[in-house]
Design an enzyme around this catalytic site. Structure first.
Site, mmCIF file in Angstrom:
data_model
loop_
_atom_site.group_PDB
_atom_site.id
_atom_site.type_symbol
_atom_site.label_atom_id
_atom_site.label_comp_id
_atom_site.label_asym_id
_atom_site.label_seq_id
_atom_site.Cartn_x
_atom_site.Cartn_y
_atom_site.Cartn_z
ATOM 1 N N CYS A 136 0.643 -1.028 0.029
ATOM 2 C CA CYS A 136 -0.121 -0.086 -0.215
ATOM 3 C C CYS A 136 1.283 0.691 0.164
ATOM 4 O O CYS A 136 1.455 1.431 1.021
ATOM 5 C CB CYS A 136 -1.037 -0.235 1.540
ATOM 6 S SG CYS A 136 -1.949 1.353 0.959
ATOM 7 N N CYS A 139 -0.254 3.968 1.974
ATOM 8 C CA CYS A 139 -0.162 3.860 3.438
ATOM 9 C C CYS A 139 1.203 3.914 3.818
ATOM 10 O O CYS A 139 1.639 4.234 5.367
ATOM 11 C CB CYS A 139 -0.525 2.497 4.327
ATOM 12 S SG CYS A 139 -2.210 1.144 3.222
ATOM 13 N N ASP A 140 1.918 3.874 3.294
ATOM 14 C CA ASP A 140 3.972 3.443 4.029
ATOM 15 C C ASP A 140 4.761 4.243 2.823
ATOM 16 O O ASP A 140 5.691 4.291 3.405
ATOM 17 C CB ASP A 140 4.504 1.700 3.902
ATOM 18 C CG ASP A 140 3.352 0.663 4.194
ATOM 19 O OD1 ASP A 140 3.126 1.921 5.444
ATOM 20 O OD2 ASP A 140 3.401 -0.435 4.317
HETATM 21 C C1 LIG Z 1 0.305 -4.689 6.113
HETATM 22 C C2 LIG Z 1 -0.447 -3.393 5.844
HETATM 23 C C3 LIG Z 1 -0.548 -2.672 5.901
HETATM 24 C C4 LIG Z 1 -1.266 -1.342 6.429
HETATM 25 N N1 LIG Z 1 -1.046 0.164 6.238
HETATM 26 C C5 LIG Z 1 -1.953 0.751 6.952
HETATM 27 C C6 LIG Z 1 -1.792 1.947 6.883
HETATM 28 O O1 LIG Z 1 -0.894 2.142 7.184
HETATM 29 N N2 LIG Z 1 -3.188 2.762 7.772
HETATM 30 C C7 LIG Z 1 -4.024 2.572 6.424
HETATM 31 O O2 LIG Z 1 -5.323 3.922 6.263
HETATM 32 N N3 LIG Z 1 -4.513 1.766 5.864
HETATM 33 C C8 LIG Z 1 -3.639 0.226 5.514
HETATM 34 N N4 LIG Z 1 -3.603 -0.981 5.895
HETATM 35 C C9 LIG Z 1 -5.199 -1.363 4.540
HETATM 36 C C10 LIG Z 1 -6.129 -0.855 6.262
HETATM 37 O O3 LIG Z 1 -5.340 -2.361 6.407
HETATM 38 C C11 LIG Z 1 -7.360 -1.748 5.405
HETATM 39 O O4 LIG Z 1 -7.756 -0.965 4.369
HETATM 40 C C12 LIG Z 1 -8.666 -1.769 6.618
HETATM 41 O O5 LIG Z 1 -7.855 -3.134 7.345
HETATM 42 C C13 LIG Z 1 -9.765 -2.540 5.867
HETATM 43 O O6 LIG Z 1 -10.470 -2.821 6.821
HETATM 44 P P1 LIG Z 1 -12.402 -3.984 6.073
HETATM 45 O O7 LIG Z 1 -12.245 -3.783 7.869
HETATM 46 O O8 LIG Z 1 -12.645 -3.421 4.964
HETATM 47 O O9 LIG Z 1 -11.405 -4.806 5.832
HETATM 48 P P2 LIG Z 1 -10.006 -6.349 6.474
HETATM 49 O O10 LIG Z 1 -9.161 -5.232 7.209
HETATM 50 O O11 LIG Z 1 -9.608 -7.181 5.717
HETATM 51 O O12 LIG Z 1 -10.646 -7.333 7.691
HETATM 52 C C14 LIG Z 1 -11.672 -8.203 7.417
HETATM 53 C C15 LIG Z 1 -12.109 -9.285 8.591
HETATM 54 O O13 LIG Z 1 -13.051 -10.256 7.888
HETATM 55 C C16 LIG Z 1 -12.343 -11.312 8.474
HETATM 56 N N5 LIG Z 1 -13.333 -12.113 7.698
HETATM 57 C C17 LIG Z 1 -12.816 -12.813 5.903
HETATM 58 N N6 LIG Z 1 -13.548 -13.431 6.040
HETATM 59 C C18 LIG Z 1 -14.484 -13.883 6.607
HETATM 60 C C19 LIG Z 1 -15.581 -15.150 7.433
HETATM 61 N N7 LIG Z 1 -15.907 -15.759 6.027
HETATM 62 N N8 LIG Z 1 -15.986 -15.163 8.069
HETATM 63 C C20 LIG Z 1 -15.189 -14.501 9.243
HETATM 64 N N9 LIG Z 1 -14.543 -13.656 9.732
HETATM 65 C C21 LIG Z 1 -14.496 -13.238 7.944
HETATM 66 C C22 LIG Z 1 -11.103 -11.546 8.013
HETATM 67 O O14 LIG Z 1 -10.390 -12.210 9.269
HETATM 68 C C23 LIG Z 1 -10.400 -9.901 8.423
HETATM 69 O O15 LIG Z 1 -10.130 -9.883 9.865
HETATM 70 C C24 LIG Z 1 -2.618 -2.115 5.724
HETATM 71 C C25 LIG Z 1 -2.898 -2.938 5.052
HETATM 72 C C26 LIG Z 1 -1.978 -4.128 5.180
HETATM 73 C C27 LIG Z 1 -1.630 -4.967 4.327
#
Ligand SMILES: Cc1cc2nc3c(=O)[nH]c(=O)nc-3n(C[C@H](O)[C@H](O)[C@H](O)COP(=O)(O)OP(=O)(O)OC[C@H]3O[C@@H](n4cnc5c(N)ncnc54)[C@H](O)[C@@H]3O)c2cc1C
Length: 306
Positions: A136, A139-140
């Site tokens: 990302c 992010c970084d």
């Molecule tokens: C290494 C890394 C660093 C990042 N750094 C930043 C940053 O500095 N700043 C920033 O703004 N963004 C950052 N991001 C991006 C940010 O983390 C994501 O945009 C954000 O987490 C998305 O949130 P979400 O809730 O939509 O999905 P996710 O964070 O992907 O959460 C989805 C959840 O659903 C769960 N899940 C999936 N399928 C199922 C199922 N069938 N049953 C039950 N549970 C399930 C998963 O286990 C997960 O916990 C980073 C991402 C990564 C990978």
């Protein structure tokens, strides 16, 4: 399997989107269940340092912010269970959510299961994740001022991220496995014309090298088989995302393996079913935007239920 327990709202996924929704639903006194297959935070829990979430001016470790968000939602009554959702079904007006050990139902369902970054699958990628390997640029990127960077990919995201990285980096090498690009010609042209960006085409990354942090990548020319090392301080992998929608086959079959379209309230084609965060079409894939989606959906759901 235990019997079908009923809630006002069921949220699938405890990433930032699910946790933002859980906080607002709980605080509106809606009985709220969050089903999460791993631990709280989702991708956020993998972020070493989050420098762009409002309110944390010195940055905050991803796992710490995840715990804070979960505790905040729990304080307002959201219930958390570690269960992997395998199916969702329409059952009259209710939505039925099925896991291996139980089933639950609610009039409102929030799909907050996020997306997974595609990985290169090469040696060094996992070991150096967070130590120069990133998925990302937004992010970084700012952590790499005056550094040499590599970006991998040939789509619009890779081109725009390469251009974004030039704000910080001294040089950006874009590596793509073909001569041609999926990206729109205008984006390719903008990247090609930028004096800080060079292209290495018809080439694949074979290894990410470095002891404690990224120091170089080894690339192979796919035509000649010739290999060489490119020195760099970081590598951004921009080869796509896979939305976690495999369990939607019975409710939204056309979106299995795809991002889910929503309206401005985050509601899908199915009334009472919302898609929030990285799993929805058009997401900016940030912690702040995921939380915002969760809040929008929660407020709309609360209005609809009352
Ligand atoms: C290494 C890394 C660093 C990042 N750094 C930043 C940053 O500095 N700043 C920033 O703004 N963004 C950052 N991001 C991006 C940010 O983390 C994501 O945009 C954000 O987490 C998305 O949130 P979400 O809730 O939509 O999905 P996710 O964070 O992907 O959460 C989805 C959840 O659903 C769960 N899940 C999936 N399928 C199922 C199922 N069938 N049953 C039950 N549970 C399930 C998963 O286990 C997960 O916990 C980073 C991402 C990564 C990978």
């Amino acid at each position: 399997m235990s019997k079908n327990k009923a809630y006002d709202v069921i949220i699938i996924g405890a990433g930032p989107a699910g946790l933002g929704a859980a906080l607002y639903c709980g605080r509106s006194l809606l009985s709220t269940l969050v089903l999460e297959k791993m631990g709280a935070g989702g991708q956020l829990a993998l972020a070493y340092d989050v420098d762009n979430y409002p309110g944390f001016e010195d940055g905050i470790a991803g796992p710490d912010l995840s715990e804070k968000m979960k505790d905040h939602a729990a304080r307002f009554g959201a219930e958390f269970k570690i269960e992997n959702v395998s199916d969702v079904l329409q059952n009259g007006k209710a939505k039925k959510v099925v896991t291996k050990s139980a089933s639950y139902s609610s009039p409102v369902l929030m799909i907050a299961s996020g997306a997974s970054h595609r990985k290169l699958g090469v040696p060094g990628e996992e070991r150096l994740a967070g130590a120069g390997v990133s998925y990302c640029a937004t992010c970084d990127g700012a952590f790499f001022r005056d550094r040499k960077l590599v970006i991998v990919g040939g789509g619009d995201a890779a081109m725009t991220e390469a251009l974004f990285l030039t704000r910080f980096a001294s040089h950006v090498e874009l590596i793509h496995r073909r001569e041609g690009f999926r990206a729109r010609p205008m984006n390719v042209e903008n990247a090609r014309e930028h004096k800080k960006i060079d292209f290495t085409l018809d080439s694949v990354v074979e290894e990410i090298m470095g002891e404690q942090k990224v120091e170089a990548v080894r690339v192979k020319d796919v035509n000649t088989g010739e290999e060489r090392e490119i020195d760099c301080d970081g590598i951004f992998v921009s080869i796509g995302h896979d939305p976690n929608t495999g369990y939607l086959g019975n409710m939204l079959p056309s979106y299995v393996g795809r991002t889910v379209p929503v309206d401005m309230n985050m509601e899908t084609d199915v009334k009472g079913v919302y898609a929030i965060g990285d799993v929805r079409m058009g997401s900016y894939r940030q912690v702040a935007t995921a939380v915002s989606d969760g809040v929008t959906a929660a407020m709309h759901a609360e209005k609809t239920l009352s």
